[in-house]
Write an enzyme that holds these catalytic residues in place. Structure first.
Site, PDB file in Angstrom:
ATOM      1  N   HIS A   1       0.805  -1.217   0.047  1.00 30.66           N
ATOM      2  CA  HIS A   1      -0.004  -0.228  -0.189  1.00 30.66           C
ATOM      3  C   HIS A   1       0.851   1.317  -0.054  1.00 30.66           C
ATOM      4  CE1 HIS A   1      -3.246   2.745   0.895  1.00 30.66           C
ATOM      5  NE2 HIS A   1      -3.179   2.638   2.147  1.00 30.66           N
TER       6      HIS A   1
ATOM      7  N   GLU B   1       0.356   4.564   0.963  1.00 29.24           N
ATOM      8  CA  GLU B   1       0.015   5.494   1.892  1.00 29.24           C
ATOM      9  C   GLU B   1       1.175   5.793   2.759  1.00 29.24           C
ATOM     10  OE1 GLU B   1      -3.909   5.328   3.949  1.00 29.24           O
ATOM     11  OE2 GLU B   1      -3.542   7.593   4.387  1.00 29.24           O
TER      12      GLU B   1
HETATM   13 FE1  FEO Z   1      -4.190   3.518   4.060  1.00 26.61          FE
HETATM   14 FE2  FEO Z   1      -2.789   2.504   6.957  1.00 26.61          FE
HETATM   15  O1  FEO Z   1      -2.836   3.324   5.559  1.00 26.61           O
END
Ligand code: FEO
Length: 387
Positions: free
Chosen positions: A78, A80
Protein backbone atom coordinates in the site's frame (compact mmCIF):
# COMPACT_ATOMS: atom_id res chain seq x y z
CA UNK A 1 13.77 -2.63 20.42
CA UNK A 2 13.12 -6.33 20.11
CA UNK A 3 11.43 -7.92 17.10
CA UNK A 4 8.51 -10.21 17.89
CA UNK A 5 8.42 -13.72 16.46
CA UNK A 6 5.23 -14.75 14.63
CA UNK A 7 6.52 -18.13 13.51
CA UNK A 8 9.98 -19.60 12.83
CA UNK A 9 11.95 -17.01 10.86
CA UNK A 10 8.99 -14.62 10.58
CA UNK A 11 9.09 -11.47 12.71
CA UNK A 12 7.13 -8.32 13.45
CA UNK A 13 9.58 -5.46 13.01
CA UNK A 14 7.18 -2.51 13.05
CA UNK A 15 6.97 0.65 15.12
CA UNK A 16 4.68 1.83 17.88
CA UNK A 17 3.22 5.35 17.66
CA UNK A 18 2.26 5.88 21.29
CA UNK A 19 1.39 9.57 20.98
CA UNK A 20 -0.64 9.99 17.82
CA UNK A 21 -4.16 11.20 18.60
CA UNK A 22 -5.30 12.48 15.22
CA UNK A 23 -5.04 10.37 12.09
CA UNK A 24 -6.33 12.78 9.44
CA UNK A 25 -9.35 13.64 11.52
CA UNK A 26 -9.82 10.23 13.18
CA UNK A 27 -9.40 10.39 16.96
CA UNK A 28 -6.82 7.69 17.73
CA UNK A 29 -7.13 7.81 21.49
CA UNK A 30 -5.16 4.59 21.91
CA UNK A 31 -2.36 5.55 19.49
CA UNK A 32 -1.42 3.10 16.76
CA UNK A 33 1.27 0.86 15.33
CA UNK A 34 2.70 0.56 11.84
CA UNK A 35 3.31 -3.14 11.32
CA UNK A 36 6.15 -4.36 9.15
CA UNK A 37 7.25 -7.98 8.86
CA UNK A 38 10.56 -9.65 8.11
CA UNK A 39 10.79 -13.15 6.62
CA UNK A 40 14.14 -14.91 6.73
CA UNK A 41 14.44 -17.34 3.84
CA UNK A 42 16.75 -17.75 0.83
CA UNK A 43 15.49 -14.33 -0.13
CA UNK A 44 15.19 -12.07 2.90
CA UNK A 45 11.88 -10.25 2.54
CA UNK A 46 10.47 -7.18 4.25
CA UNK A 47 6.72 -6.70 4.02
CA UNK A 48 5.72 -3.02 4.28
CA UNK A 49 7.51 -0.34 6.27
CA UNK A 50 6.50 2.28 8.85
CA UNK A 51 5.72 5.99 9.03
CA UNK A 52 8.88 7.96 8.24
CA UNK A 53 9.49 9.39 11.71
CA UNK A 54 9.64 5.89 13.22
CA UNK A 55 12.11 4.44 10.70
CA UNK A 56 14.89 4.12 13.29
CA UNK A 57 12.67 1.94 15.48
CA UNK A 58 11.97 -0.43 12.59
CA UNK A 59 15.63 -0.47 11.59
CA UNK A 60 16.68 -1.35 15.13
CA UNK A 61 14.31 -4.29 15.19
CA UNK A 62 15.46 -5.53 11.77
CA UNK A 63 19.10 -5.13 12.83
CA UNK A 64 18.52 -7.47 15.80
CA UNK A 65 17.95 -10.24 13.24
CA UNK A 66 19.99 -9.45 10.13
CA UNK A 67 22.09 -6.78 8.49
CA UNK A 68 19.40 -4.62 6.81
CA UNK A 69 21.67 -4.30 3.76
CA UNK A 70 20.98 -8.01 3.14
CA UNK A 71 17.26 -7.52 2.44
CA UNK A 72 16.57 -8.97 -1.02
CA UNK A 73 12.88 -8.24 -1.46
CA UNK A 74 10.61 -5.50 -0.19
CA UNK A 75 6.85 -5.91 -0.63
CA UNK A 76 4.82 -2.71 -0.61
CA UNK A 77 1.17 -3.63 -0.13
CA UNK A 78 0.00 0.00 0.00
CA UNK A 79 1.34 3.42 -1.00
CA UNK A 80 -0.13 5.50 1.85
CA UNK A 81 2.82 7.07 3.73
CA UNK A 82 2.06 5.37 7.06
CA UNK A 83 3.28 2.18 5.35
CA UNK A 84 5.61 3.45 2.64
CA UNK A 85 7.13 6.40 4.49
CA UNK A 86 10.31 4.53 5.38
CA UNK A 87 10.86 3.06 1.91
CA UNK A 88 13.37 5.75 0.88
CA UNK A 89 15.51 5.02 3.94
CA UNK A 90 15.34 1.25 3.77
CA UNK A 91 15.89 1.16 -0.02
CA UNK A 92 18.95 3.36 0.48
CA UNK A 93 20.37 0.72 2.83
CA UNK A 94 19.20 -2.40 0.98
CA UNK A 95 20.63 -1.15 -2.27
CA UNK A 96 20.07 -4.35 -4.24
CA UNK A 97 16.51 -5.01 -3.09
CA UNK A 98 13.68 -5.57 -5.53
CA UNK A 99 10.47 -3.75 -4.68
CA UNK A 100 7.23 -5.66 -5.35
CA UNK A 101 4.01 -3.71 -5.71
CA UNK A 102 0.89 -3.39 -7.88
CA UNK A 103 0.86 -1.31 -11.08
CA UNK A 104 -0.92 1.50 -9.20
CA UNK A 105 1.56 0.99 -6.39
CA UNK A 106 4.49 1.66 -8.71
CA UNK A 107 2.77 4.77 -10.05
CA UNK A 108 1.90 6.00 -6.55
CA UNK A 109 5.33 5.31 -5.05
CA UNK A 110 7.07 7.08 -7.94
CA UNK A 111 4.73 10.07 -7.49
CA UNK A 112 5.41 10.19 -3.74
CA UNK A 113 9.16 9.58 -3.63
CA UNK A 114 10.48 10.43 -7.12
CA UNK A 115 12.75 7.39 -6.94
CA UNK A 116 13.42 4.85 -9.66
CA UNK A 117 13.81 1.83 -7.43
CA UNK A 118 14.10 -1.68 -8.82
CA UNK A 119 10.34 -2.14 -9.14
CA UNK A 120 8.74 -5.46 -10.00
CA UNK A 121 5.05 -5.08 -10.71
CA UNK A 122 2.87 -7.94 -9.50
CA UNK A 123 -0.22 -9.49 -11.04
CA UNK A 124 -3.07 -10.61 -8.85
CA UNK A 125 -2.70 -14.31 -8.08
CA UNK A 126 1.02 -14.23 -8.87
CA UNK A 127 3.24 -16.31 -6.60
CA UNK A 128 6.79 -15.31 -5.70
CA UNK A 129 9.13 -18.01 -4.44
CA UNK A 130 11.50 -16.83 -1.70
CA UNK A 131 13.10 -20.19 -0.86
CA UNK A 132 11.19 -22.62 1.33
CA UNK A 133 8.25 -20.25 1.21
CA UNK A 134 6.05 -18.58 -1.37
CA UNK A 135 4.26 -15.26 -1.33
CA UNK A 136 0.96 -14.96 -3.19
CA UNK A 137 -0.19 -11.46 -4.10
CA UNK A 138 -3.88 -10.67 -4.26
CA UNK A 139 -4.76 -7.21 -5.54
CA UNK A 140 -7.48 -5.47 -3.56
CA UNK A 141 -8.01 -2.16 -5.42
CA UNK A 142 -9.91 0.53 -3.51
CA UNK A 143 -9.52 -1.28 -0.26
CA UNK A 144 -8.97 1.56 0.40
CA UNK A 145 -6.64 3.10 -2.24
CA UNK A 146 -6.27 2.02 -5.89
CA UNK A 147 -2.86 0.47 -5.14
CA UNK A 148 -3.79 -1.93 -2.33
CA UNK A 149 -2.87 -5.58 -2.31
CA UNK A 150 -2.59 -8.27 0.35
CA UNK A 151 0.15 -10.90 0.56
CA UNK A 152 -0.47 -14.51 1.60
CA UNK A 153 2.17 -16.88 2.89
CA UNK A 154 0.69 -20.38 2.43
CA UNK A 155 3.43 -22.40 4.16
CA UNK A 156 2.83 -20.52 7.41
CA UNK A 157 -0.83 -19.64 6.76
CA UNK A 158 -0.30 -15.94 7.35
CA UNK A 159 -2.22 -13.22 5.54
CA UNK A 160 -0.48 -9.84 5.51
CA UNK A 161 -3.66 -7.85 5.02
CA UNK A 162 -2.34 -4.29 5.27
CA UNK A 163 -5.11 -1.86 6.33
CA UNK A 164 -7.87 -4.51 6.26
CA UNK A 165 -8.64 -5.95 9.73
CA UNK A 166 -6.51 -3.22 11.36
CA UNK A 167 -7.17 -1.21 14.50
CA UNK A 168 -5.49 1.86 15.94
CA UNK A 169 -4.01 0.51 19.16
CA UNK A 170 -0.53 1.22 20.49
CA UNK A 171 0.65 -1.60 22.73
CA UNK A 172 3.60 -3.84 23.42
CA UNK A 173 1.28 -6.84 23.00
CA UNK A 174 0.98 -8.04 19.41
CA UNK A 175 -1.76 -10.70 19.41
CA UNK A 176 -5.51 -10.70 20.00
CA UNK A 177 -5.23 -13.17 22.89
CA UNK A 178 -2.94 -10.80 24.80
CA UNK A 179 -5.40 -7.89 25.14
CA UNK A 180 -9.08 -7.62 25.98
CA UNK A 181 -10.94 -8.88 22.90
CA UNK A 182 -13.67 -6.30 23.59
CA UNK A 183 -11.18 -3.46 23.18
CA UNK A 184 -9.59 -4.94 20.06
CA UNK A 185 -12.98 -5.56 18.45
CA UNK A 186 -14.25 -2.09 19.35
CA UNK A 187 -11.18 -0.51 17.76
CA UNK A 188 -11.53 -2.79 14.69
CA UNK A 189 -15.13 -1.57 14.36
CA UNK A 190 -14.06 2.06 14.71
CA UNK A 191 -11.36 1.52 12.10
CA UNK A 192 -13.85 -0.05 9.69
CA UNK A 193 -16.44 2.69 10.27
CA UNK A 194 -13.97 5.52 9.67
CA UNK A 195 -11.75 4.11 6.92
CA UNK A 196 -13.16 1.03 5.23
CA UNK A 197 -16.92 1.74 5.29
CA UNK A 198 -17.21 3.29 1.79
CA UNK A 199 -15.65 0.18 0.24
CA UNK A 200 -18.10 -2.56 1.28
CA UNK A 201 -18.35 -3.96 -2.25
CA UNK A 202 -14.58 -4.29 -2.47
CA UNK A 203 -14.43 -5.89 1.01
CA UNK A 204 -17.04 -8.44 -0.01
CA UNK A 205 -15.07 -9.28 -3.15
CA UNK A 206 -11.84 -9.58 -1.17
CA UNK A 207 -13.47 -11.80 1.46
CA UNK A 208 -14.65 -14.04 -1.39
CA UNK A 209 -11.13 -14.22 -2.83
CA UNK A 210 -9.69 -15.09 0.58
CA UNK A 211 -12.44 -17.51 1.62
CA UNK A 212 -10.57 -20.69 0.75
CA UNK A 213 -7.27 -19.72 2.36
CA UNK A 214 -6.09 -21.62 5.39
CA UNK A 215 -5.31 -19.02 8.04
CA UNK A 216 -3.36 -19.19 11.27
CA UNK A 217 -2.69 -15.46 11.48
CA UNK A 218 -4.12 -12.32 9.90
CA UNK A 219 -1.44 -9.68 10.21
CA UNK A 220 -2.82 -6.20 9.47
CA UNK A 221 -0.62 -3.15 9.19
CA UNK A 222 -2.09 -1.44 12.26
CA UNK A 223 -2.56 -2.70 15.79
CA UNK A 224 -3.07 -6.24 16.95
CA UNK A 225 -2.59 -9.42 14.88
CA UNK A 226 -5.43 -11.91 14.79
CA UNK A 227 -4.76 -15.55 15.66
CA UNK A 228 -7.21 -16.56 18.41
CA UNK A 229 -10.34 -14.83 17.14
CA UNK A 230 -10.13 -15.26 13.38
CA UNK A 231 -13.75 -16.42 12.92
CA UNK A 232 -14.96 -13.50 15.05
CA UNK A 233 -13.22 -10.76 13.04
CA UNK A 234 -14.02 -12.40 9.70
CA UNK A 235 -17.67 -12.70 10.80
CA UNK A 236 -17.80 -9.03 11.76
CA UNK A 237 -16.28 -7.96 8.44
CA UNK A 238 -18.87 -10.09 6.69
CA UNK A 239 -21.65 -8.17 8.48
CA UNK A 240 -20.05 -4.74 8.19
CA UNK A 241 -19.37 -4.99 4.45
CA UNK A 242 -23.03 -5.66 3.72
CA UNK A 243 -24.20 -2.72 5.88
CA UNK A 244 -26.08 -5.08 8.17
CA UNK A 245 -27.78 -3.00 10.87
CA UNK A 246 -29.52 -3.68 14.15
CA UNK A 247 -32.54 -2.09 15.82
CA UNK A 248 -30.53 0.85 17.01
CA UNK A 249 -30.93 4.61 16.73
CA UNK A 250 -28.11 7.13 17.04
CA UNK A 251 -29.32 10.63 17.88
CA UNK A 252 -26.66 13.20 16.98
CA UNK A 253 -27.12 16.90 17.63
CA UNK A 254 -25.78 20.26 18.54
CA UNK A 255 -27.78 22.78 20.49
CA UNK A 256 -27.69 26.51 21.35
CA UNK A 257 -30.24 27.01 24.15
CA UNK A 258 -31.06 23.32 24.81
CA UNK A 259 -34.31 23.22 22.79
CA UNK A 260 -32.80 20.93 20.14
CA UNK A 261 -31.31 18.89 22.98
CA UNK A 262 -34.76 18.48 24.55
CA UNK A 263 -36.12 17.23 21.21
CA UNK A 264 -33.13 14.86 20.92
CA UNK A 265 -33.86 13.33 24.32
CA UNK A 266 -37.54 12.84 23.44
CA UNK A 267 -36.58 11.16 20.16
CA UNK A 268 -34.29 8.84 22.12
CA UNK A 269 -37.20 7.95 24.42
CA UNK A 270 -39.44 7.24 21.43
CA UNK A 271 -36.93 4.72 20.04
CA UNK A 272 -36.43 3.32 23.52
CA UNK A 273 -40.20 2.76 23.82
CA UNK A 274 -40.07 0.77 20.59
CA UNK A 275 -37.35 -1.52 21.97
CA UNK A 276 -34.45 -0.03 20.04
CA UNK A 277 -30.92 0.37 21.36
CA UNK A 278 -30.21 4.10 21.54
CA UNK A 279 -27.16 6.36 21.62
CA UNK A 280 -27.58 10.07 22.42
CA UNK A 281 -24.49 11.87 21.12
CA UNK A 282 -23.94 15.60 21.45
CA UNK A 283 -21.49 16.92 18.89
CA UNK A 284 -20.00 19.14 21.58
CA UNK A 285 -19.01 16.11 23.64
CA UNK A 286 -18.37 13.32 21.12
CA UNK A 287 -15.78 13.08 18.37
CA UNK A 288 -17.22 12.44 14.91
CA UNK A 289 -15.06 9.33 14.53
CA UNK A 290 -16.57 7.86 17.72
CA UNK A 291 -20.06 8.72 16.47
CA UNK A 292 -19.29 6.81 13.26
CA UNK A 293 -18.47 3.71 15.31
CA UNK A 294 -22.03 3.79 16.62
CA UNK A 295 -23.50 4.70 13.23
CA UNK A 296 -21.77 1.63 11.73
CA UNK A 297 -24.53 -0.74 12.87
CA UNK A 298 -27.45 1.69 13.43
CA UNK A 299 -30.64 1.44 11.39
CA UNK A 300 -31.75 4.99 12.24
CA UNK A 301 -29.51 8.05 12.04
CA UNK A 302 -31.22 11.09 13.59
CA UNK A 303 -29.48 14.44 13.22
CA UNK A 304 -30.53 17.68 14.89
CA UNK A 305 -29.46 21.28 14.52
CA UNK A 306 -30.88 24.64 15.49
CA UNK A 307 -30.66 27.39 12.88
CA UNK A 308 -27.67 29.70 13.18
CA UNK A 309 -27.35 32.58 10.70
CA UNK A 310 -29.80 30.89 8.30
CA UNK A 311 -27.67 27.75 8.41
CA UNK A 312 -26.63 24.62 10.28
CA UNK A 313 -24.52 24.71 13.40
CA UNK A 314 -20.91 24.22 12.17
CA UNK A 315 -20.44 21.02 14.22
CA UNK A 316 -23.47 19.47 12.52
CA UNK A 317 -22.29 20.50 9.05
CA UNK A 318 -18.90 18.95 9.80
CA UNK A 319 -20.46 15.67 10.91
CA UNK A 320 -22.81 15.50 7.93
CA UNK A 321 -19.94 16.09 5.50
CA UNK A 322 -17.98 13.28 7.16
CA UNK A 323 -21.04 10.98 7.16
CA UNK A 324 -21.73 11.59 3.48
CA UNK A 325 -18.14 10.73 2.55
CA UNK A 326 -18.23 7.48 4.51
CA UNK A 327 -21.50 6.58 2.78
CA UNK A 328 -23.23 4.02 5.03
CA UNK A 329 -26.08 2.32 3.19
CA UNK A 330 -29.54 0.94 4.02
CA UNK A 331 -30.26 3.55 6.71
CA UNK A 332 -33.23 5.68 7.69
CA UNK A 333 -32.64 9.34 8.53
CA UNK A 334 -34.54 11.77 10.70
CA UNK A 335 -33.83 15.51 10.74
CA UNK A 336 -34.88 17.61 13.71
CA UNK A 337 -34.25 20.88 15.50
CA UNK A 338 -35.67 24.03 16.99
CA UNK A 339 -35.58 27.42 15.37
CA UNK A 340 -36.33 31.07 16.13
CA UNK A 341 -37.61 32.72 12.96
CA UNK A 342 -36.12 31.66 9.60
CA UNK A 343 -35.57 27.98 10.50
CA UNK A 344 -33.61 26.65 7.51
CA UNK A 345 -31.45 24.14 9.41
CA UNK A 346 -33.83 21.18 9.61
CA UNK A 347 -34.50 21.25 5.88
CA UNK A 348 -30.77 21.42 5.25
CA UNK A 349 -30.11 18.42 7.50
CA UNK A 350 -32.87 16.49 5.76
CA UNK A 351 -31.41 17.27 2.34
CA UNK A 352 -28.00 16.01 3.53
CA UNK A 353 -29.56 12.77 4.74
CA UNK A 354 -31.34 12.34 1.41
CA UNK A 355 -28.07 13.06 -0.41
CA UNK A 356 -26.55 10.23 1.64
CA UNK A 357 -29.13 7.98 -0.02
CA UNK A 358 -31.15 7.40 3.15
CA UNK A 359 -34.91 7.07 3.36
CA UNK A 360 -36.17 9.75 5.73
CA UNK A 361 -38.96 10.07 8.26
CA UNK A 362 -40.96 13.33 8.41
CA UNK A 363 -38.71 15.88 10.00
CA UNK A 364 -39.37 17.44 13.42
CA UNK A 365 -39.10 21.22 13.44
CA UNK A 366 -40.23 23.17 16.49
CA UNK A 367 -40.17 26.95 17.00
CA UNK A 368 -38.35 28.30 20.04
CA UNK A 369 -38.88 26.18 23.16
CA UNK A 370 -40.87 22.95 22.71
CA UNK A 371 -43.79 22.57 25.14
CA UNK A 372 -44.70 19.24 26.70
CA UNK A 373 -48.02 18.84 24.91
CA UNK A 374 -46.48 19.54 21.51
CA UNK A 375 -43.62 17.15 22.17
CA UNK A 376 -45.91 14.36 23.36
CA UNK A 377 -48.04 14.57 20.23
CA UNK A 378 -44.97 14.69 17.98
CA UNK A 379 -43.40 11.68 19.68
CA UNK A 380 -46.59 9.61 19.48
CA UNK A 381 -46.58 10.30 15.74
CA UNK A 382 -42.90 9.38 15.52
CA UNK A 383 -43.35 6.10 17.39
CA UNK A 384 -46.02 5.08 14.89
CA UNK A 385 -43.52 5.48 12.04
CA UNK A 386 -40.63 3.59 13.65
CA UNK A 387 -40.33 0.10 12.20
FE1 FEO B 1 -4.21 3.38 4.10
FE2 FEO B 1 -2.75 2.56 7.09
O1 FEO B 1 -2.88 3.39 5.43
Amino acid sequence: MKPIKLKDNIYWVGSIDWSIRNFHGYLTQRGTTYNAFLIIDEKITLIDTVKYHLFDEMLERISEIIDPADIDYVVSNHVEPDHSGSLPDIMAIAKNATLFTTPSGEKGLKAHYKEDWNFQVTKTGEVLNIGKRNLAFVHTPMLHWPDNMVTYLPEDKILFSNDAFGQHIASSERFDDQLSLGIVMEEAKKYYANIVLPFGTQVKKALGALADLELDIIAPSHGILWRASLPAILGEYDKWCTNTTEDKAVIIYDTMWQSTEIIAEKIMNAFDNKGFKTRLMSLKDNHISDIMTEVQTAKYICVGSPTLNNNLMPNVASFLTYLKGLAPKNRIGLAFGSYGWSGQSVGQVEQYLKDCGFDTLDNIRIQYIPDEEQLEKTMIELEEKII
